[in-house]
Design a protein around this motif. Structure first.
Motif, PDB file in Angstrom:
ATOM      1  N   PHE A  93      -2.727   8.915   1.539  1.00 40.03           N
ATOM      2  CA  PHE A  93      -3.193   9.239   2.887  1.00 40.03           C
ATOM      3  C   PHE A  93      -1.992   9.589   3.758  1.00 40.03           C
ATOM      4  CE2 PHE A  93      -7.619   8.300   2.835  1.00 40.03           C
ATOM      5  CZ  PHE A  93      -7.800   7.315   1.887  1.00 40.03           C
ATOM      6  N   ASP A  94      -2.206  10.506   4.693  1.00 35.73           N
ATOM      7  CA  ASP A  94      -1.231  10.790   5.750  1.00 35.73           C
ATOM      8  C   ASP A  94       0.152  11.057   5.169  1.00 35.73           C
ATOM      9  OD1 ASP A  94       0.387   8.911   8.370  1.00 35.73           O
ATOM     10  OD2 ASP A  94      -0.173  11.025   8.331  1.00 35.73           O
ATOM     11  N   LEU A 113      -3.996  15.010   4.515  1.00 36.30           N
ATOM     12  CA  LEU A 113      -4.772  13.867   5.001  1.00 36.30           C
ATOM     13  C   LEU A 113      -5.098  12.902   3.874  1.00 36.30           C
ATOM     14  CD1 LEU A 113      -6.465  12.376   7.128  1.00 36.30           C
ATOM     15  CD2 LEU A 113      -8.333  13.928   6.604  1.00 36.30           C
ATOM     16  N   ILE A 135       0.832  -1.206   0.000  1.00 41.81           N
ATOM     17  CA  ILE A 135       0.000   0.000   0.000  1.00 41.81           C
ATOM     18  C   ILE A 135       0.865   1.253   0.000  1.00 41.81           C
ATOM     19  CG2 ILE A 135      -1.613   1.343   1.373  1.00 41.81           C
ATOM     20  CD1 ILE A 135      -2.972  -1.221   2.189  1.00 41.81           C
ATOM     21  N   ALA A 168       3.824   7.070   6.888  1.00 39.94           N
ATOM     22  CA  ALA A 168       3.901   5.774   7.559  1.00 39.94           C
ATOM     23  C   ALA A 168       2.590   5.003   7.380  1.00 39.94           C
ATOM     24  CB  ALA A 168       4.184   5.957   9.048  1.00 39.94           C
ATOM     25  N   PHE A 169       1.768   5.469   6.494  1.00 36.37           N
ATOM     26  CA  PHE A 169       0.495   4.794   6.222  1.00 36.37           C
ATOM     27  C   PHE A 169       0.768   3.472   5.533  1.00 36.37           C
ATOM     28  CE2 PHE A 169      -4.002   5.293   6.096  1.00 36.37           C
ATOM     29  CZ  PHE A 169      -4.436   4.579   4.995  1.00 36.37           C
ATOM     30  N   PRO A 170       0.058   2.374   5.795  1.00 37.63           N
ATOM     31  CA  PRO A 170      -1.197   2.305   6.548  1.00 37.63           C
ATOM     32  C   PRO A 170      -1.090   1.933   8.009  1.00 37.63           C
ATOM     33  CG  PRO A 170      -0.900   0.312   5.303  1.00 37.63           C
ATOM     34  CD  PRO A 170       0.272   1.161   4.993  1.00 37.63           C
ATOM     35  N   PHE A 171      -0.009   1.259   8.394  1.00 40.08           N
ATOM     36  CA  PHE A 171       0.015   0.730   9.759  1.00 40.08           C
ATOM     37  C   PHE A 171       1.109   1.330  10.640  1.00 40.08           C
ATOM     38  CE2 PHE A 171      -3.139  -1.867   8.358  1.00 40.08           C
ATOM     39  CZ  PHE A 171      -2.778  -2.850   7.462  1.00 40.08           C
ATOM     40  N   GLY A 172       1.924   2.217  10.087  1.00 46.04           N
ATOM     41  CA  GLY A 172       2.972   2.813  10.898  1.00 46.04           C
ATOM     42  C   GLY A 172       4.139   1.891  11.171  1.00 46.04           C
TER      43      GLY A 172
END
Lengths: 756, 374
Positions: free
Chosen positions: B90-91, B117, B50, B149-153
């Protein structure tokens, strides 16, 4: 809408599912309701209209109190499972407390971490289907929660950094495009699908050789619900569960599936010796009369008797489909004479006890069905053929004194006494008669009003050094089938009768529509076989048939009509997930590689044949070569054209921003406004590319500064384009001609002008 | 574009837990543990897929920004274009990479990264970061770091986008005390005066023939008495007061009298900056007061400016002040012989150089900055 605003709800839902799953894993309804209900109520307290929450110091105190309480109630255990259970319990109550806290984003992240610990503890405690379903739901919520957390945390961090650099300045609001929520759902779904596929692949490929070498955790037998011994000091066998363990069709000699007049006793293990020290019945198998029964690849029956018996007369066929049973025992009625077991491997048949076992059941391929030919009314000759050699008389000895005394007392009540062992040894006929007579006396005694059948043994507390059978006969007088069978067998052995306990299942429930018996876990049963002839063992069941039926009916409810659905899913869960092991892994891989190999071979052969056909076409000398070259050139040209067209199409899409339009509109604009894309391409090549941020008419003004004609032409082209794209104008022939002329003017003007 | 990877603590913990779970799954014959391990490992793979898809077609452009001012936050604008057809963004955080050297932006102040965002596929979005400069001058940007760091960091992926840029930070402006400008401007010949142009003033300029539409109050009735035709009195317009500010930076930093001590050089430099700030404050006050103003900087290679007024003129003079390089060698200025009708204010750094005094000029020292400002 800012999707990150949903993070609190998702984090809460994830935590709640983890709490419920942990309660399900522990199979403790009190724990489940006691934790889940307050957890669910915390949402209204902390996120409701008044938004209240406990201060941190209060929650910290409560957590410490929980820790102290847990340490005092359950000291730390060394066993990993027990330790995980203790840790899980602590984490559970900590989570419930923290749900009532005023939460920041970091606190919610902590809750997600705690929920992960809960789920891992649950994984160690159970492999139940419902827990598995909750695990899947948890995975979905966790993926979504983590993504939302990243967005929420990113915004918070950006705001913190902004305040550090420019305190007092308002923090810029988060910037997000259109349909953010929908696109986030798309990413979550993609992540879940890809994650599921990858995790499935990893699950199948995960090496299981390590696990198979270690001692079994009892998982197999626990999954089976069957043990091939009787331990009277534990009651692990007795189960209320109505989970299916097997389905059986009982086919009469005419080939019709029928139900038997009496319950069918499916023999599993034969136990003939009582170990009084451990209060266990065990088997003293004579390996000399055991022989292998090979398996073939086909469905043919392998005879168990030598010579093979005639299977046309008085022979029933028992077709067994195992649902949850994972054991080495092959269940069959009395007396098995042939078996068809494709794919199982070599079985071992004991001619003395007529037991069938699969010695390689843990290492070999798993099987879920077999067929047995059974002769319920087998003759002596048949039994001789099955046994293969005479069965010697072993003088039975039962060492529990109390049981022997009780046996003598019972005989005395009917004015009988146990004969001398020497007479029993000398006179076989007398022996068999005495066996029949005494078994009747004891059977009537146990089935009398002094005894009560129950599966609840909490009322029978053993004294120090007391034998369970003795306690049952002389004090308790209530118990389950194992105790009744043990008592009968014990009393018979103590008066010189050869008797043995048989454990297995009793088929009671007949499904008329499917014409088969459904055997459930609560149909596990124990009974006695008494030797009443040289080759004859008679079945004597101290549990009345009416009691058996009432036990089978116990627990029946309206949910039984839905059990077929649940049992089917549970069966798949058990076989495909819980019981998935190295054998299943290797069979999948073997099957996959075999199929792939076949496909590959087929593809290679097909390609070879096609090439051969093709080469035959070109074998006509120079003409053929020219033909081949022209075909190749045409193919290459077609491929190059396709690539160029595709690149051009992508370029047009980019220049005209067609991705933003619906499909129909996109086609119309692409068809009618292609000239504008050509104009933009011209500008690009002339070094005057229009920046994305600059409107076309403003760019025309810029071009006018170097060449008026080019600027005017581009402005006019823009007007025509606007009319088509936004005004809905139809592109007439005159408009297209005008556009073509304008393009030529633009090109000429750009050639005249210096690069911008 | 270069790519960098950074494993945060959360990611490292996740990897450790995954490894432990793998060991537990191998040790315990429990397929749910195997599933959990496989799921966690799949999470790592999905995270890479992702985040890779997100940043693969990312284009970041720093837009040109207006000049900033010392002590005032300024916006750094970025255009983020997501060229991917399917993947949204995202992010995403955009921050400026530190630049080595004295002219790096990091020598002037701090930057709060811009944060995005969400940006959909084929969307271009604009975000703003905040730059708080604490020094005036011209500062460079070299490259930007787009990180997510998307999606889970688990892994922070950074894309380095090289784009040179420059930002001009104007000197700080402080508000002068009321009356300071009035005190400076009417001295000598820089006060309000009459211009030779006709306008809505009160001073007599001349008489002309009457034109229809002239106000009857402007008709020269006395003259009319002697003539048969009407005449109109023309008034002259008022010329705004004029102010020329001379910033004397001829004396090198090392020769300034700031006392002895280990931080003498720092104090000397601060005094020079105060002189520049005072000059800027004077010019800004003159602009607000409707003056015509100009700036000369002695010691720096900058042109003599004409007396003008208006926003762009002020910006030009501020840019001149911002561009003064105090580390460069001081340039000898040739003094202009042309006299002009304007008040002259000379700002000295530490002391007045009487050799450069002109009649009618007013000398200010940078040390008086605090006294003159509110």
């Amino acid at each position: 809408m800012n999707p990150a605003l949903r993070f609190p709800l998702f984090a809460f839902s994830t935590m709640l599912v983890a709490i419920v799953a942990f309660g399900v894993a522990r199979q403790d309804v009190t724990l489940l309701l006691g934790a889940a209900l307050p957890a669910a109520a915390s949402w209204m307290v902390t996120e409701g209209p008044r938004r209240r929450g406990l201060p941190r110091w209060v929650t910290t105190l409560l957590v410490l109190a929980v820790l102290v309480w847990m340490l005092t109630q359950s000291p730390l255990q060394t066993d990993p499972v027990g330790l995980a259970s203790t840790v899980g319990g602590f984490v559970l109550w900590t989570s419930v407390i923290k749900l009532y806290e005023r939460k920041s984003t970091r606190d919610r992240r902590q809750l997600l971490g705690l929920s992960l610990v809960l789920m891992l503890s649950g994984c160690l405690a159970t492999s139940h289907l419902i827990f598995g379903a909750l695990l899947a739901l948890y995975a979905i919520l966790m993926v979504a929660s983590l993504m939302l957390y990243r967005m929420e945390r990113g915004g918070e961090r950006a705001a913190e950094q902004h305040r550090a650099v420019a305190p007092g300045m308002p923090v810029p609001p988060p910037v997000f495009g259109g349909r953010a929520g929908r696109q986030l759902r798309r990413v979550v779904t993609t992540g879940l699908v890809v994650g599921l596929a990858v995790s499935l692949l990893l699950f199948v490929l995960f090496p299981r050789d390590i696990m198979s070498r270690l001692e079994s955790w009892g998982g197999a037998e626990r999954a089976a619900g069957f043990r091939s011994d009787i331990d009277l000091r534990s009651n692990s066998r007795i189960a209320y569960s109505r989970r299916e363990v097997m389905r059986m069709r009982w086919i009469d000699p005419a080939g019709q599936a029928v139900s038997a007049v009496e319950p069918i006793h499916l023999r599993g293990a034969v136990l003939d010796r009582y170990d009084a020290g451990q209060a266990r019945w065990v088997s003293t198998r004579d390996e000399r009369i055991s022989r292998p029964v090979p398996s073939g690849d086909d469905d043919a029956f392998e005879p168990l008797a030598r010579p093979p018996l005639d299977l046309r007369q008085q022979t029933f066929t028992q077709e067994v489909e195992l649902r949850h049973l994972l054991t080495d025992v092959v269940f069959s009625g009395w007396a098995p004479v042939a078996i068809a077991h494709p794919g199982i491997g070599t079985l071992v048949f004991d001619g003395g006890t007529l037991e069938l076992r699969d010695p390689d059941w843990e290492r070999g391929p798993r099987t879920w069905g077999y067929r047995v030919k059974v002769k319920p009314f087998i003759t002596q000759d048949g039994l001789m053929a099955l046994s293969g050699q005479p069965i010697r008389w072993n003088e039975p000895r039962f060492t529990v004194q109390g049981v022997a005394e009780e046996a003598r007392r019972v005989l005395g009540q009917v004015s009988e006494r146990a004969p001398d062992a020497s007479r029993l040894r000398r006179d076989p006929e007398f022996r068999w008669n005495w066996a029949r007579h005494s078994s009747g006396i004891f059977l009537r005694y146990l089935q009398g009003s002094g005894f009560r059948y129950t599966t609840d043994l909490s009322g029978l507390v053993l004294r120090r050094g007391e034998d369970p059978i003795d306690a049952f006969l002389r004090r308790g007088r209530s118990g389950h089938c194992e105790l009744f069978a043990s008592a009968l067998c014990g009393m018979l052995q103590s008066v010189g009768v050869e008797a043995r306990v048989v454990v297995g299942f009793v088929a009671l429930e007949y499904d008329e529509s499917a014409r088969q018996y459904i055997v459930r876990e609560n149909n596990a049963h124990a009974w006695v076989e008494v030797r009443t002839g040289e080759w004859i063992w008679s079945t004597v069941d101290p549990t009345p048939a009416a009691t058996l039926s009432s036990l089978a009916d116990a627990g029946r409810s309206w949910t039984d009509s839905l059990r077929w659905l649940y049992d089917g899913v549970d069966f798949m869960w058990r076989t495909r997930v819980v019981a998935f092991d190295a054998n299943a892994q290797s069979s999948i891989l073997r099957g996959t590689s075999d199929r792939f190999g076949e496909w590959l071979r087929g593809a290679v052969t097909g390609i070879g044949n096609s090439l051969e056909t093709l080469s035959r076409q070109f074998e006509s000398g120079g003409v053929g070569r020219i033909w081949a070259v022209s075909v190749v050139v045409t193919l290459i040209g077609a491929a190059a054209t396709a690539i160029l067209l595709s690149r051009r199409e992508r370029r047009w899409r980019r220049l005209l921003r067609l991705e933003e339009l619906p499909v129909r509109e996109r086609r119309r604009v692409r068809r009618d406004a292609r000239f504008f894309a050509d104009a933009l391409v011209l500008l690009e090549s002339a070094g005057a590319a229009k920046p994305d941020w600059r409107p076309p008419l403003l760019h025309a003004d810029t071009i006018r500064t170097v060449d008026r004609g080019a600027g005017d032409a581009f402005a006019r082209l823009t007007e025509i384009y606007y009319g088509i794209r936004f005004g809905g104008d139809e592109s007439s022939r005159s408009a297209q001609s005008e556009a073509t002329a304008l393009l030529r003017r633009l090109e000429a003007g750009l050639r005249r002008a210096a690069p911008l | 574009m270069r790519r960098l990877y950074h494993v945060p603590i959360a990611g490292a913990s996740y990897f450790i837990v995954t490894i432990l779970l793998g060991v537990a799954a191998a040790y315990r014959p429990n397929n749910l543990l195997v599933w959990s391990f496989a799921a966690m490992l799949a999470g790592v793979i999905v995270s890479g897929v992702i985040s890779g898809g997100m940043l693969a077609r990312l284009r970041v452009t720093r837009l040109e920004s207006r000049p900033g001012r010392v002590g005032e936050p300024m916006a750094l604008r970025y255009a983020i274009r997501n060229k991917a057809r399917w993947w949204p963004l995202f992010d995403l955080a955009i921050e400026e990479a530190p630049v080595a050297g004295a002219r790096g932006w990091n020598m002037s102040g701090r930057v709060a990264p811009a944060w995005l965002l969400h940006a959909g596929p084929a969307e271009t979005t604009h975000v703003e970061g905040t730059f708080m400069p604490n020094r005036r001058g011209r500062f460079r940007f070299e490259s930007m770091l787009a990180a997510s760091a998307f999606p889970f960091g688990l892994l922070r992926k950074i894309v380095v986008v090289r784009q040179l840029g420059e930002v001009l930070v104007l000197p700080a402006i402080r508000t002068l005390k009321p009356g300071v400008l009035r005190m400076l401007a009417p001295r000598g010949i820089g006060g309000v005066r009459t211009s030779s142009e006709a306008g809505p003033g009160v001073d007599f300029l001349g008489v002309r023939e009457y034109r229809p539409g002239d106000s009857p109050r402007q008709i020269a009735w006395r003259r009319r008495a002697g003539l048969d035709e009407l005449a109109t009195i023309e008034r002259s317009t008022q010329a705004p007061p004029r102010l020329r500010v001379v910033l004397d930076l001829m004396r090198p930093t090392a020769q300034l009298r700031v006392g002895a001590g280990p931080d003498a050089a720092v104090r000397a430099r601060a005094l020079e900056e105060d002189a520049i700030t005072l000059a800027a404050s004077l010019l800004a006050a003159a602009d607000r007061g409707g003056y015509e103003y100009a700036l000369d900087i002695h010691g720096a290679d900058s042109p003599r400016t004409l007396l003008r007024r208006g926003h762009w003129h002020l910006q030009r003079l501020m840019a001149m002040l911002a561009s003064v390089d105090l580390d460069a060698e001081r340039v000898e200025q040739r003094r202009s012989e042309r006299e002009e009708r304007a008040s002259l204010v000379v700002i000295n750094v530490d002391r007045v150089d009487l050799a450069k005094d002109r009649p009618g000029s007013l000398h200010l020292a940078a040390t008086r900055l605090a006294d003159l400002c509110a």
